[in-house]
Write an enzyme that holds these catalytic residues in place. Structure first.
Site, PDB file in Angstrom:
ATOM      1  N   ARG A 109       0.843  -1.189   0.000  1.00  0.00           N
ATOM      2  CA  ARG A 109       0.000   0.000   0.000  1.00  0.00           C
ATOM      3  C   ARG A 109       0.888   1.253   0.000  1.00  0.00           C
ATOM      4  O   ARG A 109       1.948   1.268   0.646  1.00  0.00           O
ATOM      5  CB  ARG A 109      -0.854  -0.034   1.261  1.00  0.00           C
ATOM      6  CG  ARG A 109      -1.825   1.115   1.442  1.00  0.00           C
ATOM      7  CD  ARG A 109      -2.976   0.998   0.528  1.00  0.00           C
ATOM      8  NE  ARG A 109      -4.114   1.818   0.956  1.00  0.00           N
ATOM      9  CZ  ARG A 109      -5.104   2.138   0.119  1.00  0.00           C
ATOM     10  NH1 ARG A 109      -5.097   1.734  -1.132  1.00  0.00           N
ATOM     11  NH2 ARG A 109      -6.124   2.855   0.553  1.00  0.00           N
ATOM     12  N   THR A 387      -9.296   0.775  -9.479  1.00  0.00           N
ATOM     13  CA  THR A 387      -8.557  -0.284  -8.815  1.00  0.00           C
ATOM     14  C   THR A 387      -8.697  -1.476  -9.746  1.00  0.00           C
ATOM     15  O   THR A 387      -9.559  -1.484 -10.630  1.00  0.00           O
ATOM     16  CB  THR A 387      -9.154  -0.597  -7.412  1.00  0.00           C
ATOM     17  OG1 THR A 387      -9.016   0.565  -6.589  1.00  0.00           O
ATOM     18  CG2 THR A 387      -8.526  -1.781  -6.726  1.00  0.00           C
ATOM     19  N   THR A 405      -4.078  -0.652  -7.015  1.00  0.00           N
ATOM     20  CA  THR A 405      -4.851   0.571  -7.279  1.00  0.00           C
ATOM     21  C   THR A 405      -3.991   1.804  -7.372  1.00  0.00           C
ATOM     22  O   THR A 405      -2.891   1.853  -6.805  1.00  0.00           O
ATOM     23  CB  THR A 405      -5.895   0.763  -6.148  1.00  0.00           C
ATOM     24  OG1 THR A 405      -6.748   1.828  -6.493  1.00  0.00           O
ATOM     25  CG2 THR A 405      -5.257   1.037  -4.822  1.00  0.00           C
ATOM     26  N   ASN A 407      -6.179   4.345  -6.846  1.00  0.00           N
ATOM     27  CA  ASN A 407      -7.426   4.869  -6.281  1.00  0.00           C
ATOM     28  C   ASN A 407      -8.427   5.136  -7.389  1.00  0.00           C
ATOM     29  O   ASN A 407      -8.819   4.204  -8.090  1.00  0.00           O
ATOM     30  CB  ASN A 407      -7.196   6.094  -5.393  1.00  0.00           C
ATOM     31  CG  ASN A 407      -8.412   6.355  -4.503  1.00  0.00           C
ATOM     32  OD1 ASN A 407      -9.237   5.463  -4.301  1.00  0.00           O
ATOM     33  ND2 ASN A 407      -8.544   7.552  -3.978  1.00  0.00           N
ATOM     34  N   GLY A 480     -13.763   0.520  -4.966  1.00  0.00           N
ATOM     35  CA  GLY A 480     -13.813   1.417  -3.806  1.00  0.00           C
ATOM     36  C   GLY A 480     -14.558   0.764  -2.662  1.00  0.00           C
ATOM     37  O   GLY A 480     -14.292  -0.387  -2.284  1.00  0.00           O
TER      38      GLY A 480
HETATM   39  N1  GLY Z   1      -8.445   3.042  -3.226  1.00  0.00           N
HETATM   40  C1  GLY Z   1      -9.454   2.136  -2.945  1.00  0.00           C
HETATM   41  C2  GLY Z   1      -9.120   1.266  -1.794  1.00  0.00           C
HETATM   42  O1  GLY Z   1      -7.960   1.075  -1.501  1.00  0.00           O
HETATM   43  O2  GLY Z   1     -10.000   0.773  -1.139  1.00  0.00           O
END
Ligand code: GLY
Length: 576
Positions: A109, A387, A405, A407, A480
């Site tokens: 992440r 994503t 992702t 985002n 999302g």
């Molecule tokens: N950007 C979407 C998520 O990580 O949930």
């Protein structure tokens, strides 16, 4: 039209025909690619958001590479052929189940830059500055994908990294033919890209001579050079040297705050997966900084109290119960979930059987609860829609489930000048101010407040299920806030409603996330009588566009692999 067959209609056959022409035209090999039905593999399967990425992955497996090798090749290929969400400028999560070892999970992440601070998206009056966390250089976190791929490869890979990046390099250098959906998308985003980039003359996805059309060749020379630097220098080809310098220069040309030190310090982390049981199946999913694994396990554990299969697929009672469970789970998410390196996530409490049973007991069998009355539990000792997802099983039975992702679609919309890749807008996944929803309408508080080097909370839910100790399903999706409920529904579709992988993936989806207090079915996805029955129970229905793009693999009763790419996108299953 039966809702079960929502995406299996004539529309779907047309799409398959167009994609089949596309694939047969441009692919050198013709393995058992999708032909309008579940793709069956005897040994191996790759399902991704783009036919070219699936081809790259299956070729790695055919040549003897393992699931992690295919994952690396697919990930870099998606960065080229699926720029809306495939990436090297973003991050993600991996669940890996080796055939003969422990299931592991890797967190790559993005992180908040060192200069980030809690109120960075607020003005002097404490009001959120519209759009600042969503578009432009300041919206970006420090990218994790490249380190994630390299760390996973170091631990489990068998083919040299350089070889695995080679197909992506070729796709960037020589180009690939875009799909109809991509052409439409690039045309739609043209003015946004021009607005958000310093040098509007050299944006890879913008053409000035005419509109993009299906079958146009997209060449990305700068991206090819970046991939070459990673091929030659590994991690340092991205986090140091020319690529890092170009990225930091792009930040400084705007309002970005990522520095060379942020890049050099970034490290993906191995985490303990979230594990649990559902109707005799073992479930492995992603823990914090994703909310996905905990939320999915809460939903599944509560669902075990109800005979959802007997109540029936998409029947009002079933949707009502799922909604009531989702309402409670998303309330907990908003209060308790964040990066566990910075916040004491009460994981054991949230997954405690007694606690979840008490939540089930609150649910009235025919009356909707008001979301205002559903608060997250207080534990005494408390402290995308973009994503993309891909699922892979190799010839030895190793399985990997990855959701990645930048985002929202095309992330911050900022291309790193000279390096040719898009940066994420993942900072919007933090809670910029308590009580103010993010782009997905999700709420958060202290647990997910911005801090330097913290990871923003995610909903990504890459998941693997086992049956009797053997691989059963590999599943995940973009979307999302809807990611968690899409994965949940896909599992229920197979386990409770007896669907095969194709049906489970194609069926209409329905979403609820506590606030806003709506049941969101895909347009046309629920029968009128079902909607009326739900309204009588006190629910408010708000139809919306498509939800998720689930790419999944099921091991069926014959021991064969069923691959299903979501017909809502260009998603593609390839197997042998
Ligand atoms: N950007 C979407 C998520 O990580 O949930």
């Amino acid at each position: 039209m039966s809702t079960k067959r929502f995406y299996s209609s004539r529309f779907y056959l047309v799409r398959v025909f167009v994609l089949a022409v596309f694939v047969s035209h441009f692919f050198a090999c013709s393995k058992s690619y999708e032909e309008g039905k579940t793709v069956i593999g005897n040994k191996a399967m790759v399902v991704t958001a783009h036919p070219e990425a699936s081809r790259v992955g299956i070729e790695v497996l055919e040549n003897g590479g393992n699931a992690i090798d295919a994952m690396v090749a697919v990930h870099f290929a998606l960065a080229v052929v699926y720029p809306a969400a495939g990436n090297i400028g973003g991050g993600g999560f991996m669940i890996y189940r080796p055939v003969d070892g422990e299931v592991s999970s890797l967190d790559f992440r993005e992180k908040a830059p060192l200069a980030a601070f809690e109120e960075m998206y607020q003005d002097e009056n404490g009001e959120i500055i519209d759009g600042l966390s969503l578009a432009g250089p300041m919206a970006s976190g420090v990218p994790g994908s490249v380190d994630g791929m390299i760390q996973a490869h170091k631990k489990y890979g068998s083919v040299p990294l350089k070889e695995l990046i080679a197909p992506a390099y070729k796709l960037a250098k020589k180009g690939f033919y875009i799909t109809e959906k991509q052409a439409k998308n690039y045309n739609r985003y043209k003015s946004v890209f021009i607005e958000q980039n310093q040098d509007s003359t050299n944006i890879p996805l913008v053409r000035f001579d005419r509109k993009w059309q299906e079958g146009d060749l997209l060449v990305q020379q700068d991206l090819a050079s970046t991939l070459k630097r990673i091929q030659d220098n590994g991690r340092d080809g991205f986090y140091k040297g020319e690529t890092a310098q170009l990225l930091v220069a792009e930040m400084k040309a705007g309002n970005g705050i990522i520095e060379l030190e942020d890049m050099a310090k970034y490290e993906a982390k191995w985490r303990t997966p979230i594990t649990g049981e559902y109707r005799g199946l073992k479930v492995y999913s992603m823990g914090p900084p994703s909310s996905g694994g905990i939320a999915l396990m809460q939903l599944l554990k509560m669902s075990a109290h109800f005979p959802l299969g007997d109540l029936g697929f998409h029947q009002a009672k079933t949707i009502h119960l799922m909604t009531e469970m989702e309402r409670r789970v998303y309330a907990d998410r908003a209060k308790h979930l964040g990066d566990s390196d910075f916040w004491d996530v009460p994981k054991d409490d949230l997954l405690d059987d007694g606690y979840l049973k008490s939540r089930v007991d609150e649910i009235h069998l025919t009356n909707a609860t008001d979301s205002e009355q559903v608060l997250a539990m207080n534990f005494d000792h408390q402290e995308s829609e973009e994503t993309t997802h891909y699922s892979i099983v190799d010839a030895n039975g190793n399985a990997v489930s990855v959701t990645t992702t930048i985002n929202s679609g095309y992330g911050s919309k900022v291309f790193v000048t000279g390096a040719g890749f898009l940066m994420n807008n993942e900072m919007d996944d933090f809670s910029s101010k308590p009580g103010v929803p993010n782009v997905y309408g999700l709420l958060g508080g202290k647990a997910n407040a911005i801090q330097p080097e913290k990871r923003m909370l995610s909903a990504m839910t890459p998941t693997i299920l086992e049956k009797d100790g053997e691989l059963f399903m590999v599943v995940g999706t973009p979307g999302g806030s809807t990611i968690i409920t899409s994965v949940y529904q896909t599992i229920l579709n197979v386990v409770d409603h007896g669907m095969d992988m194709r049906e489970a993936v194609s069926s209409a989806r329905v979403h609820h996330q506590w606030k806003p207090n709506f049941i969101f079915p895909e347009k046309g996805g629920l029968e009128e009588t079902t909607k009326s029955a739900l309204e009588e129970m006190g629910h408010t229905i708000k139809e919306r566009g498509s939800i998720g793009r689930v790419d999944a693999i099921l091991v069926n009763e014959k021991g064969l692999l069923e691959g299903a790419g979501d017909p809502r996108g260009d998603d593609w299953a390839a197997g042998f």
